[in-house]
Design a protein around this motif. Structure first.
Motif, PDB file in Angstrom:
ATOM      1  N   LEU A1509       0.839  -1.197   0.000  1.00  0.00           N
ATOM      2  CA  LEU A1509       0.000   0.000   0.000  1.00  0.00           C
ATOM      3  C   LEU A1509       0.874   1.247   0.000  1.00  0.00           C
ATOM      4  O   LEU A1509       0.629   2.202  -0.745  1.00  0.00           O
ATOM      5  N   ALA A1510       1.941   1.212   0.804  1.00  0.00           N
ATOM      6  CA  ALA A1510       2.804   2.377   0.920  1.00  0.00           C
ATOM      7  C   ALA A1510       3.472   2.680  -0.409  1.00  0.00           C
ATOM      8  O   ALA A1510       3.515   3.837  -0.847  1.00  0.00           O
ATOM      9  N   VAL A1511       3.948   1.632  -1.060  1.00  0.00           N
ATOM     10  CA  VAL A1511       4.676   1.870  -2.303  1.00  0.00           C
ATOM     11  C   VAL A1511       3.721   2.342  -3.394  1.00  0.00           C
ATOM     12  O   VAL A1511       4.070   3.173  -4.238  1.00  0.00           O
ATOM     13  N   LEU A1512       2.495   1.832  -3.327  1.00  0.00           N
ATOM     14  CA  LEU A1512       1.516   2.270  -4.311  1.00  0.00           C
ATOM     15  C   LEU A1512       1.214   3.752  -4.129  1.00  0.00           C
ATOM     16  O   LEU A1512       1.124   4.509  -5.109  1.00  0.00           O
ATOM     17  N   ALA A1513       1.104   4.151  -2.862  1.00  0.00           N
ATOM     18  CA  ALA A1513       0.835   5.556  -2.577  1.00  0.00           C
ATOM     19  C   ALA A1513       1.973   6.427  -3.094  1.00  0.00           C
ATOM     20  O   ALA A1513       1.747   7.463  -3.743  1.00  0.00           O
ATOM     21  N   LEU A1514       3.193   5.966  -2.821  1.00  0.00           N
ATOM     22  CA  LEU A1514       4.363   6.717  -3.282  1.00  0.00           C
ATOM     23  C   LEU A1514       4.363   6.826  -4.800  1.00  0.00           C
ATOM     24  O   LEU A1514       4.641   7.880  -5.379  1.00  0.00           O
ATOM     25  N   TYR A1515       3.995   5.733  -5.439  1.00  0.00           N
ATOM     26  CA  TYR A1515       3.980   5.692  -6.897  1.00  0.00           C
ATOM     27  C   TYR A1515       2.968   6.683  -7.449  1.00  0.00           C
ATOM     28  O   TYR A1515       3.222   7.356  -8.443  1.00  0.00           O
ATOM     29  N   ARG A1519       3.481   9.785 -10.004  1.00  0.00           N
ATOM     30  CA  ARG A1519       2.679  10.035 -11.201  1.00  0.00           C
ATOM     31  C   ARG A1519       2.224  11.478 -11.265  1.00  0.00           C
ATOM     32  O   ARG A1519       2.236  12.130 -12.307  1.00  0.00           O
ATOM     33  N   GLN A1520       1.882  11.923 -10.079  1.00  0.00           N
ATOM     34  CA  GLN A1520       1.411  13.290  -9.969  1.00  0.00           C
ATOM     35  C   GLN A1520       2.530  14.261 -10.364  1.00  0.00           C
ATOM     36  O   GLN A1520       2.354  15.163 -11.170  1.00  0.00           O
ATOM     37  N   TYR A1521       3.723  14.032  -9.791  1.00  0.00           N
ATOM     38  CA  TYR A1521       4.840  14.945 -10.053  1.00  0.00           C
ATOM     39  C   TYR A1521       5.275  14.905 -11.497  1.00  0.00           C
ATOM     40  O   TYR A1521       5.797  15.856 -12.028  1.00  0.00           O
ATOM     41  N   LEU A1581      21.673  -2.120   8.602  1.00  0.00           N
ATOM     42  CA  LEU A1581      21.920  -0.807   8.026  1.00  0.00           C
ATOM     43  C   LEU A1581      21.037   0.281   8.644  1.00  0.00           C
ATOM     44  O   LEU A1581      20.975   1.395   8.128  1.00  0.00           O
ATOM     45  N   SER A1582      20.334  -0.102   9.720  1.00  0.00           N
ATOM     46  CA  SER A1582      19.517   0.895  10.393  1.00  0.00           C
ATOM     47  C   SER A1582      18.441   1.453   9.465  1.00  0.00           C
ATOM     48  O   SER A1582      18.215   2.646   9.407  1.00  0.00           O
ATOM     49  N   LEU A1583      17.808   0.554   8.718  1.00  0.00           N
ATOM     50  CA  LEU A1583      16.732   0.961   7.822  1.00  0.00           C
ATOM     51  C   LEU A1583      15.449   0.300   8.299  1.00  0.00           C
ATOM     52  O   LEU A1583      15.493  -0.824   8.823  1.00  0.00           O
ATOM     53  N   PRO A1584      14.294   0.940   8.101  1.00  0.00           N
ATOM     54  CA  PRO A1584      13.034   0.246   8.405  1.00  0.00           C
ATOM     55  C   PRO A1584      12.820  -0.869   7.388  1.00  0.00           C
ATOM     56  O   PRO A1584      13.226  -0.718   6.227  1.00  0.00           O
ATOM     57  N   ASN A1585      12.184  -1.969   7.818  1.00  0.00           N
ATOM     58  CA  ASN A1585      11.945  -3.066   6.879  1.00  0.00           C
ATOM     59  C   ASN A1585      11.029  -2.634   5.750  1.00  0.00           C
ATOM     60  O   ASN A1585      11.135  -3.102   4.624  1.00  0.00           O
ATOM     61  N   ASN A1586      10.123  -1.764   6.077  1.00  0.00           N
ATOM     62  CA  ASN A1586       9.319  -1.161   5.021  1.00  0.00           C
ATOM     63  C   ASN A1586      10.017   0.123   4.608  1.00  0.00           C
ATOM     64  O   ASN A1586       9.889   1.163   5.243  1.00  0.00           O
ATOM     65  N   LEU A1587      10.755   0.013   3.525  1.00  0.00           N
ATOM     66  CA  LEU A1587      11.606   1.137   3.128  1.00  0.00           C
ATOM     67  C   LEU A1587      10.820   2.412   2.851  1.00  0.00           C
ATOM     68  O   LEU A1587      11.338   3.517   2.978  1.00  0.00           O
ATOM     69  N   ILE A1588       9.560   2.234   2.492  1.00  0.00           N
ATOM     70  CA  ILE A1588       8.765   3.406   2.122  1.00  0.00           C
ATOM     71  C   ILE A1588       8.531   4.300   3.345  1.00  0.00           C
ATOM     72  O   ILE A1588       8.254   5.491   3.217  1.00  0.00           O
ATOM     73  N   CYS A1589       8.672   3.696   4.526  1.00  0.00           N
ATOM     74  CA  CYS A1589       8.533   4.485   5.743  1.00  0.00           C
ATOM     75  C   CYS A1589       9.470   5.674   5.769  1.00  0.00           C
ATOM     76  O   CYS A1589       9.174   6.716   6.367  1.00  0.00           O
ATOM     77  N   LEU A1590      10.628   5.517   5.124  1.00  0.00           N
ATOM     78  CA  LEU A1590      11.579   6.615   5.077  1.00  0.00           C
ATOM     79  C   LEU A1590      10.910   7.880   4.551  1.00  0.00           C
ATOM     80  O   LEU A1590      11.164   8.985   5.028  1.00  0.00           O
ATOM     81  N   PHE A1591      10.082   7.672   3.550  1.00  0.00           N
ATOM     82  CA  PHE A1591       9.410   8.836   2.957  1.00  0.00           C
ATOM     83  C   PHE A1591       8.362   9.387   3.915  1.00  0.00           C
ATOM     84  O   PHE A1591       8.212  10.580   4.062  1.00  0.00           O
ATOM     85  N   GLN A1592       7.638   8.449   4.544  1.00  0.00           N
ATOM     86  CA  GLN A1592       6.546   8.890   5.409  1.00  0.00           C
ATOM     87  C   GLN A1592       7.058   9.623   6.640  1.00  0.00           C
ATOM     88  O   GLN A1592       6.538  10.652   7.037  1.00  0.00           O
ATOM     89  N   GLU A1593       8.155   9.093   7.221  1.00  0.00           N
ATOM     90  CA  GLU A1593       8.681   9.700   8.437  1.00  0.00           C
ATOM     91  C   GLU A1593       9.109  11.142   8.216  1.00  0.00           C
ATOM     92  O   GLU A1593       9.007  11.991   9.090  1.00  0.00           O
ATOM     93  N   ASN A1594       9.635  11.418   7.048  1.00  0.00           N
ATOM     94  CA  ASN A1594      10.140  12.761   6.800  1.00  0.00           C
ATOM     95  C   ASN A1594       9.366  13.420   5.669  1.00  0.00           C
ATOM     96  O   ASN A1594       9.939  14.099   4.816  1.00  0.00           O
ATOM     97  N   LYS A1599       8.828  15.231   0.298  1.00  0.00           N
ATOM     98  CA  LYS A1599       7.926  15.654  -0.790  1.00  0.00           C
ATOM     99  C   LYS A1599       8.629  16.646  -1.707  1.00  0.00           C
ATOM    100  O   LYS A1599       8.611  16.528  -2.924  1.00  0.00           O
ATOM    101  N   LEU A1600       9.275  17.635  -1.040  1.00  0.00           N
ATOM    102  CA  LEU A1600       9.976  18.648  -1.822  1.00  0.00           C
ATOM    103  C   LEU A1600      11.070  18.028  -2.685  1.00  0.00           C
ATOM    104  O   LEU A1600      11.216  18.310  -3.869  1.00  0.00           O
TER     105      LEU A1600
END
Ligand SMILES: [Zn+2]
Ligand SMILES: [Zn+2]
Ligand SMILES: [Zn+2]
Ligand SMILES: [Zn+2]
Ligand SMILES: [Zn+2]
Ligand SMILES: [Zn+2]
Ligand SMILES: [Zn+2]
Length: 1786
Positions: A1509-1515, A1519-1521, A1581-1594, A1599-1600
């Motif tokens: 779901l997260a990756v789909l949202a990011l995708y 698309r928007q950008y 590597l100190s990464l979340p297992n759901n890599l997309i979280c990186l985007f959500q956390e920050n 976004k910018l």
């Protein structure tokens, strides 16, 4: 130039032709063609010519006028030929009308009609191109010259037979359909006979209309005649009268001809001088001259051409005869060019119909006006050597496609060929072209065809002609009429080489043996045999030698020519005998003739000397006085040997069994027969005894070849047979006495106590030694005479037994590979050894395949079957001395292993044939017994005499042979027959008066107990045992027993038993010891084998004692984190290493002296996804951003050997000094280039070009300002860093404006409002010692220099970038290797890799300390700006064009330069973590943008997870950008999958990087192979297992950022399909796919023509295994300039394809070629194996070859590991000759 020529033509030629020529010409050139009307006009014109010719009364004149007019207007219109244009015009104006004339209508309709009516021939006849694969069936081909083309072969039954594959040298054609060439399956599928035999004979002309025949005949006659006349025309400025034109131009050509004397270089150099051309043009001229045989090099008036000619002649006449140059009138050249065109035209016309072909044959062979030899074919053949190469090959090809394809005319042609044979050979001798381009090479086409050859023998007396021609050309004779090659001039030697081709012809004629004999054939064969005897007579006794005493010979006498002759004739001699064997009448006649010639040679063999009388044991014989050591003796005795061969054949024949009285034996004088062969054998013995040392190497060589497998069949073997013949016909006592006398041993044996006296004369130690050896040799000879009865005719055996015995003895030495075995066996004229048919019976084939270590050797070995060991004879006559002792050792070892006694008794032998039967009596002859007794006596009285153990061993063997013989006689005796062989009885009798010695038996018993003869005891025991057995057999057959000896024997045997028991025990103990020892050494060897990689380092490893962090117990329980504020803290460990040079141990510390690793830096394209990219100007190239195609990286490797920096420096200086001295002395290369900083590791000799310093984890040194309390999050951090960057940029700008005072400067700084805690004026102190700093600079500069290929400059701002890049690239390449091999990321890595990565990473992290701080900061800012937009940087690459791992490494390693001025409390670890997260996010976007998510309809079954779901949202955001330029994807399943797969390599590389950077041990889960470890990697590597979280956390900042990335213009272009981008994961590069069957590769290469010299076949086609390009290697035509130097195609290719490193397959040689740079290269074994698991470099054996995947993988692995250069280095160190090769010319 085309148009000029054309207009010229247009204006000067008023004929209508011009109109349509112009039209069609433009048409051909691709211009628009409004020519519907013109086309019809063209036909009209052709019809007009046709009408004119049809009505003409003198067609010849008409046609000639036509040619005279047009040919000079079409051909040769300027300095350069224009073949396309010329051919086209010729077709229109000249050939077109002829085709019309033949067909009587439009040929476009006429020829297809003829083709349809044609009954095609069943011959394939395909003419082979150079390099084309050809196949011969070893089972069915009548001789090895019968070959098939690939197409026919694949469609034939032979593909399942044993076949041989070779590459054609050009010329020759496919024999498919020739029933005489194949014993079976003469037709392939395609050429299968589907008409009956009778039709085969029919006249092909019946399929042609009458009028076509007449017209074709007319036009062929005229045109063929014209072609022959003009091609053989010798005047330079005058045409034949009927071709002369009215208006003659005044243009000439300076024509340069090919010869085989001058080199390319000479020709090129001369041309540049003579005609003022560039080197390129000169190369072009030279290439054409070489290919076509001639080329005009200048065009103009006569004087102009004549001037060039004189310069060329003057320049090339100094050492050799000058190049051939002619100044020819252009019209002659024009006609000649058209003549060539005509020949090829004729060849293509006759292809339409066999009838047309027959007409051409008739025309060609029709006798001309000048009678005999005046047909066109005759004229061409007789002018062959006058023609240039191109003309020759053109008409040869025409002959092949016409005369040789028509069975009727082939016969007539063969007769013409035979009639002209002598003249053609004479011309060939004078000619300087290779045989391949001589008409004489066509001989193979007739002579190997059995019926033709037979016909030529009977009707043209071919045998005699060939031999006589041969004799004619070898005129140098000595006084006795023998050949003399001494003082041969170079020219004569050259001729001698040419003459040898006649022997080849002779071989062809004899190769197929007659099945029926006519009286004619008998007569002509015997006539030929006479001539052959004449030839051999000239060889009998040639090159005699005389023993040199006193001083050495001054000059080595010539011997090679004579041996070459002998070697070449070997098969012919054998075949002559084979022919004789087929017919009894012929055999007996030949025997008589041979004997007569022998008598002529040695009739007066007493040489007028007084005869001497020899006598021993009451026997006496008269002989001549002759000493080998004092008089002349020759190794060449072909007449004697031929007689020996014929004698054996007689013995085999039926007559010998039934009517021996009919044999011509009465005339034989045995002493005369044996005399010369015996001398020859004595010569060998004396050479062996060291008596001929002063005669030098030529004699040693002769003796070597005399026994060598290539010659022995008709030399050594036949001498033995001749002696056997002699002994079987004379009193063996007499024979032995003569033999003693020739060995110069008569004195010793006839004088009592001679040996004793000798031994006391200490001064003559040499003489004693010599005599001992001679006695040994003589005994050996007797053993051979009795034991060698495996030639059919000598013993009652067949050919199979003979070959079996050879194989048994070869394999007794050691197990052998197939090729090795083949090499040790003699080949027959068909290159067969007969081995395959018997090998199964005597040997097991043991494959070591698949090999224990993949790809290493893996070849199979033949091992002797144990049951065959009993046939082993220690004194096998084909053993060399070394082989004999090896075999002896091996056989004794085998016996010990089987717990048998170690006696090697003689094997049981087959009985002799009747003619030789009496030979065995030599064993029981009085003189023999006397010799045996004498030697035994010496051995018993061992101290007083000169004797040797070998002597005794041979005597024992002889006794053994005699006992075996007697035993066999007794076993096979018929009822009531008495066995007359009574050796056993004779040896039990005591010696006779006067000096009564004990019996031989008694002496043996004594010797059995002699302590000094331990080795021979088993043999003596065997003899005594056999003796007893014989006695028993005798007793059982006859009642009378000899009682007296009985007692001693039983007594003997009980004593024996006792001793045997003791011995057995000792033996068992010894065996046990040996076994244990063997086991231990085996274990050791295995260990080393299996751990070769490791083993090379153990020396250093033991000493350097690296503390491997992974083994640290302190941290093993906790979750491990490699980076960031939460990084697992690793306790500091002290590290001690030992210098390999001074052996001193030292701790690795910041402030201590530097320790370094030998390292090799190289540019690499191994990971490249774009091989076409070349860095144009390295001086200006900016390497800051690595493109994701990784097109050129810098790889660093190391052997892991540690040295002190100063020790290394000293070592390197000494290497350099040595090299300079050496270069002055001899101009040789080494395998390494000192001037380029290369050296060999002093321990392992690994090629290196720099050193890496050893360092502690550098972060620990700088991270001492830790403050974990309040670390910023990503958003805050980015903001802070951006502010700092901005501040730095302002400062930098101000610094760059020169006129501002320093005070003002600081003012500004205050205004600037520096971010809190940021102090840009602070400059940290470098913690490293000077020595470490120096090494940091050294390695950094080396990486820069090699990586960019620039001059070293340690201050260049690009140095740190190259260091980081090399670190990143090396990690990436190792990650690839591990993934490809399915190895775990942190599994056990070879030490050298581990050490290398650790040092490299730490070095790269520390390098900023020696670089300019502002430079590194500048790099950081720019790298950072590629992700976080900054107005100051204009055109940064878009994220699609950045390799994220390189970016990560750069950012992380440059960051300390910024962070060291930051005192706000943000830790280095925080920065690392944020940088890593930032880059990871960019990479995810990169993957999402480039993933080609094919919606394959297979959706997930489970409901969408969190990640999806997260990756789909990011995708969707993406698309928007991107303005919906991205495809819409409904589910996240595929997306998540491609993100996970795409990012894995990056995560793995990062894990390696941080592991080595920070020294945190890897989690144990990643140390084993298994599933992808995605989660473990993320944790580490100190990464979340759901890599997309990186985007959500920050989300605020991401976004910018994401938006800014997506809006880059390149992203748009990509999404709109205007450009490509790399997608992830990048696949590993592989070497190209190779075909399974090697021949298809050859076929592919044979179709490859040189890309530069239009359509010419490449001579050395070479395949790049990296990209699959075929190159024309090692040839002038394809040389290219690289860095101001001309290099071959391969070297040039490596620069674009492999940045200097290349892996090639030389297809025709079947060899892998490694190249590195311009000076390094080596050959490597190819990945193709035959059925015996062997490679065939240079395709010498021709067995079918198949791809061996393991070997190919090994080559690929070398490439992936960047070890090609290292491999070359090792190969060159091992084989110095490789160093001298000019690799850059390949
Ligand atoms: Zn064929
Ligand atoms: Zn065929
Ligand atoms: Zn076959
Ligand atoms: Zn040292
Ligand atoms: Zn080393
Ligand atoms: Zn070429
Ligand atoms: Zn390539």
């Amino acid at each position: 130039m085309i148009s000029v020529c054309f207009f010229h033509y247009f204006f000067f030629n008023p004929l209508v032709w011009a109109v349509f020529i112009s039209a069609s010409y433009y048409n051909h050139q691709g211009f628009s063609a409004p020519n519907g009307l013109r086309l019809s006009k063209r036909f009209e014109k052709e019809k007009a010519v046709l009408q004119k010719w049809l009505q003409s009364t003198d067609l010849t004149r008409e046609v000639y006028q036509h040619l005279a007019h047009y040919v000079p207007k079409i051909y040769c219109r300027g300095p350069n030929p224009f073949p396309q244009r010329e051919d086209m015009l010729a077709q229109l104006v000249l050939l077109g009308p002829m085709e019309w004339y033949i067909c009587g209508e439009d040929p476009a309709f006429g020829f297809p009609k003829l083709e349809q009516a044609n009954k095609p021939s069943h011959l394939c006849g395909r003419v082979f191109k150079v390099g084309e694969p050809t196949y011969s069936c070893r089972d069915c081909a009548v001789d090895p010259t019968c070959v098939l083309c690939m197409e026919c072969f694949l469609g034939s039954i032979h593909r399942d037979h044993r076949y041989r594959m070779t590459t054609s040298g050009g010329g020759g054609f496919c024999d498919c359909g020739d029933t005489e060439a194949w014993k079976e399956g003469p037709y392939c599928e395609k050429h299968k006979l589907n008409t009956s035999e009778i039709e085969e004979e029919e006249d092909p002309l019946i399929h042609l209309p009458e009028d076509v025949i007449t017209r074709t005949y007319n036009i062929f006659a005229i045109m063929f005649h014209y072609a022959v006349e003009i091609l053989t025309w010798e005047k330079e400025s005058e045409l034949p009268a009927d071709l002369e034109m009215v208006e003659k131009t005044d243009t000439y050509y300076c024509m340069l001809f090919n010869d085989e004397v001058h080199t390319y270089e000479q020709v090129i150099y001369t041309l540049q001088k003579a005609v003022n051309c560039t080197q390129k043009e000169a190369i072009g001229f030279a290439t054409t001259v070489d290919r076509d045989g001639r080329r005009s090099v200048r065009y103009g008036d006569f004087a102009y051409c004549e001037q060039a000619k004189s310069v060329i002649v003057r320049n090339t006449s100094r050492q050799t005869k000058p190049l051939k140059v002619q100044v020819m009138h252009s019209s002659i050249v024009a006609h000649q060019n058209f003549g060539l065109k005509l020949l090829s035209w004729l060849g293509s016309i006759i292809g339409y119909s066999d009838g047309l072909r027959r007409i051409l044959c008739q025309v060609g062979l029709q006798e001309g006006p000048d009678g005999e030899n005046s047909s066109l074919v005759d004229r061409l053949m007789l002018n062959d050597s006058k023609l240039w190469k191109g003309a020759r090959s053109m008409y040869h090809q025409l002959f092949m496609s016409s005369l040789l394809m028509d069975l009727k005319y082939k016969k007539l042609f063969a007769v013409r060929f035979a009639k002209n044979y002598q003249q053609m050979q004479r011309d060939f001798m004078e000619d300087d072209h290779e045989r391949a381009v001589s008409v004489t090479a066509l001989s193979v086409q007739f002579f190997t065809a059995p019926t033709l050859a037979r016909m030529l023998i009977t009707e043209e007396n071919l045998l005699t002609i060939i031999i006589k021609t041969f004799m004619d050309h070898l005129r140098h004779r000595d006084a006795q009429g023998r050949f003399q090659f001494e003082r041969y001039t170079a020219l004569q030697a050259f001729k001698f080489r040419r003459v040898q081709s006649l022997i080849l012809d002779l071989k062809y004629v004899l190769i197929s043996k007659p099945t029926e004999w006519s009286d004619d054939l008998r007569q002509k064969f015997l006539e030929g045999f006479d001539a052959f005897l004449e030839l051999l007579k000239c060889m009998q006794g040639m090159d005699p030698v005389t023993r040199q005493v006193g001083q050495h010979i001054e000059m080595e006498p010539e011997w090679e020519a004579a041996f070459t002759l002998q070697m070449k004739l070997t098969h012919v001699i054998s075949m002559m005998q084979d022919w004789c064997a087929l017919d009894e009448k012929v055999l007996i006649e030949a025997y008589k003739k041979c004997l007569a010639v022998l008598m002529q040679c040695h009739g007066g063999f007493t040489d007028g000397e007084q005869p001497v009388t020899l006598s021993i044991c009451g026997h006496s014989v008269e002989t001549i006085r002759y000493c080998v050591s004092q008089e002349k003796v020759s190794i060449h005795l072909p007449i004697s040997r031929l007689l020996a061969g014929l004698h054996v054949l007689l013995s085999k024949s039926e007559v010998a069994y039934k009517f021996p009285e009919l044999l011509p034996l009465s005339e034989l004088s045995p002493p005369m027969l044996i005399e010369h062969p015996l001398r020859c054998l004595v010569l060998c013995a004396q050479v062996h005894a060291g008596m001929w040392r002063r005669n030098g190497f030529s004699l040693v060589n002769q003796i070597y070849y005399y026994h060598n497998v290539k010659c022995r069949r008709e030399m050594f073997d036949k001498d033995i047979i001749m002696l056997q013949t002699g002994v079987s016909m004379m009193d063996p006592n007499h024979f032995l006495m003569i033999m003693l006398s020739r060995f110069e041993l008569y004195q010793i044996f006839s004088t009592p106590d001679y040996g004793k006296r000798l031994s006391s004369e200490i001064t003559h130690k040499d003489v004693v030694q010599q005599n001992n050896t001679l006695i040994e040799e003589m005994l050996y000879l007797i053993i051979m005479l009795v034991g060698e009865r495996f030639s059919p005719g000598v013993g009652q055996v067949n050919a199979t037994d003979e070959i079996k015995r050879e194989i048994i003895h070869q394999l007794s030495i050691k197990p052998m590979a197939h090729s090795e075995l083949v090499k040790s066996l003699p080949e027959d004229e068909n290159k067969e050894t007969g081995m395959e048919s018997v090998i199964e019976a005597v040997a097991h084939f043991k494959t070591v395949f698949p090999p224990r270590k993949p790809g290493l050797t893996g070849r199979g070995m033949y091992e002797l079957k144990p049951e065959c060991a009993k046939e082993f004879s220690l004194y096998f006559y084909h053993f060399s001395r070394a082989e004999q002792s090896k075999a002896e050792e091996a056989q004794r070892k085998l016996k010990r292993q089987n717990r048998e006694d170690t006696a090697l008794p003689p094997p049981a032998l087959p009985p002799f044939c009747p003619l030789f039967a009496s030979l065995v009596n030599i064993l029981q002859s009085d003189v023999m017994l006397y010799i045996i007794r004498t030697i035994l006596h010496w051995a018993v009285e061992h101290n007083g005499y000169a004797w040797s153990e070998s002597m005794l061993q041979r005597v024992l063997h002889l006794i053994g042979m005699a006992l075996q013989e007697e035993k066999q006689h007794l076993e096979n005796v018929m009822e009531e027959h008495v066995v007359t062989f009574t050796f056993a009885q004779k040896i039990s009798k005591p010696g006779e008066a006067p000096n009564t010695s004990p019996s031989i038996l008694a002496m043996l018993e004594t010797l059995q107990n002699a302590p000094y003869l331990e080795v021979h005891k088993d043999m003596i025991r065997w003899i005594l045992k056999t003796f007893n057995a014989i006695k028993k057999m005798r007793e059982s057959s006859s009642a009378s027993s000899v009682a007296e000896t009985e007692g001693t024997i039983t007594e003997e045997s009980s004593r024996d038993k006792d001793k045997a028991e003791r011995k057995r025990k000792a033996e068992i103990a010894r065996l046990r010891r040996e076994k244990v020892m063997a086991q231990m050494s085996e274990m050791q060897r295995n260990f080393i084998d299996e751990n070769k990689d490791l083993f090379q380092q153990t020396v250093a490893e033991e000493a350097s004692n690296f503390a491997v962090l992974d083994n640290s117990p302190m941290v093993s329980d906790t979750t491990l984190t490699a980076l960031g504020p939460a990084q697992t803290q690793v306790p500091k460990q002290r590290q001690f290493v030992t210098c390999i040079l001074c052996q001193e141990e030292q701790e690795v510390k910041v402030e201590s002296k530097a320790m370094v690793l030998a390292a090799f830096v190289q540019r690499s394209t191994v990971l490249s996804k774009n091989r076409n990219k070349v860095i144009q100007d390295p001086e200006k190239y900016d390497p800051l951003f690595m493109h994701p195609d990784l097109s050129c990286g810098t790889h660093t490797g190391s052997c892991g050997h540690v040295m002190h920096a100063h020790c290394w420096q000293r070592y390197f200086d000494s290497v350099q000094a040595k090299e300079q001295r050496r270069q002055q002395r001899l101009r040789l290369h080494t395998s390494y280039d000192v001037e380029n900083g290369e050296f060999l590791c002093p321990l392992c000799e690994c090629l290196s070009n720099t050193v890496i310093p050893l360092l502690l984890p550098p972060r620990n040194i700088f991270n001492n300002r830790l403050n974990f309390s309040d670390q910023p999050n990503l958003t805050q951090w980015i903001r802070t860093i951006s502010q700092q960057i901005k501040a730095l940029q302002v400062l930098r700008k101000e610094e760059s404006i020169p006129n501002i005072a320093s005070s003002k400067n600081s003012e500004n700084m205050d205004e600037l409002q520096l971010p809190e805690g940021f102090r840009p004026d602070f400059h940290p102190k470098n913690p490293y010692s000077d020595s470490i700093k120096e090494m940091l600079t050294t390695f950094g500069t080396a990486t820069y220099k090699v990586g960019l290929k620039v001059h070293p400059n340690e201050e260049d701002p690009r140095v740190p970038i190259m260091c980081w890049g090399s670190c990143a690239y090396t990690i990436q390449s190792i990650e690839r290797i591990l993934s490809d091999e399915d190895k775990p990321l942190f599994g056990p890595l070879p030490c050298r890799l581990d050490d290398c990565l650790r040092s490299l990473t730490r070095f790269a992290a520390a390098h900023w300390t020696v670089a300019l701080l502002s430079v590194v900061q500048g790099h950081f800012c720019k790298l950072f700006a590629s992700l976080v937009p900054n107005d100051n940087y204009g055109d940064l690459p878009c994220i699609l064009d950045i390799d994220m791992f390189h970016l990560l490494v750069g950012l992380v390693l440059a960051f300390p330069a910024l962070q060291c001025q930051d005192f706000s409390g943000i830790s280095l670890g925080t920065g690392d973590l944020h940088i890593f997260h930032l880059v990871t996010m960019a990479h995810i976007i990169q993957i999402l943008l480039t993933s080609c998510t094919e919606e394959n309809g297979m959706d997930q079954e489970t409901p969408a997870g969190e990640e999806e779901l997260a990756v789909l949202a990011l995708y969707k955001t993406l698309r928007q950008y991107t303005g919906s330029a991205l495809k819409e994807i409904p589910s996240g399943w595929h997306l998540w999958r491609s993100v996970r797969a795409g990012i894995m390599p990056f995560l793995k590389c990062s894990a390696l990087f941080f592991h080595y950077l920070n020294g945190v041990p890897s989690p144990p889960e990643i140390q084993v192979s298994g599933t992808s470890h995605f989660e473990h990697l993320c944790n580490y590597l100190s990464l979340p297992n759901n890599l997309i979280c990186l985007f959500q956390e920050n989300s605020e900042i991401t976004k910018l950022l994401v938006e800014s990335w997506c809006q880059h213009i390149e992203v748009k272009r990509y999404l709109e399909g205007e450009r490509d981008a790399i997608s992830y994961p990048r696949e590993s590069n592989k070497l190209i796919d190779l075909p399974e069957d090697y021949s298809s590769l050859i076929n592919q290469a044979s179709n490859f023509s040189c890309p530069k010299s239009g359509g010419d076949k490449s001579r050395i086609p070479t395949l790049c295994l990296v990209c699959g390009t075929l190159l024309c290697s090692q040839s002038y035509c394809c040389q290219a300039e690289v860095e101001g130097e001309d290099v071959g195609a391969c070297t040039a290719h490596t620069y674009s394809c492999g940045s200097g490193v290349g892996i090639f397959l030389r297809v025709r040689e079947c060899q892998v070629l490694f190249l590195a740079g311009k000076t390094k290269g080596c050959f490597y074994s190819p990945p193709y194996l035959d059925d015996y698991g062997e490679t065939d470099q240079l395709l010498r054996r021709g067995n079918p070859l198949h791809l061996c995947k393991e070997r190919f993988k090994k080559i690929q692995k070398l490439w992936h590991q960047h070890s090609i250069t290292e491999e070359i280095g090792h190969a060159q160190e091992a084989n110095q000759t490789l160093v001298g090769i000019d690799w850059q010319h390949l």
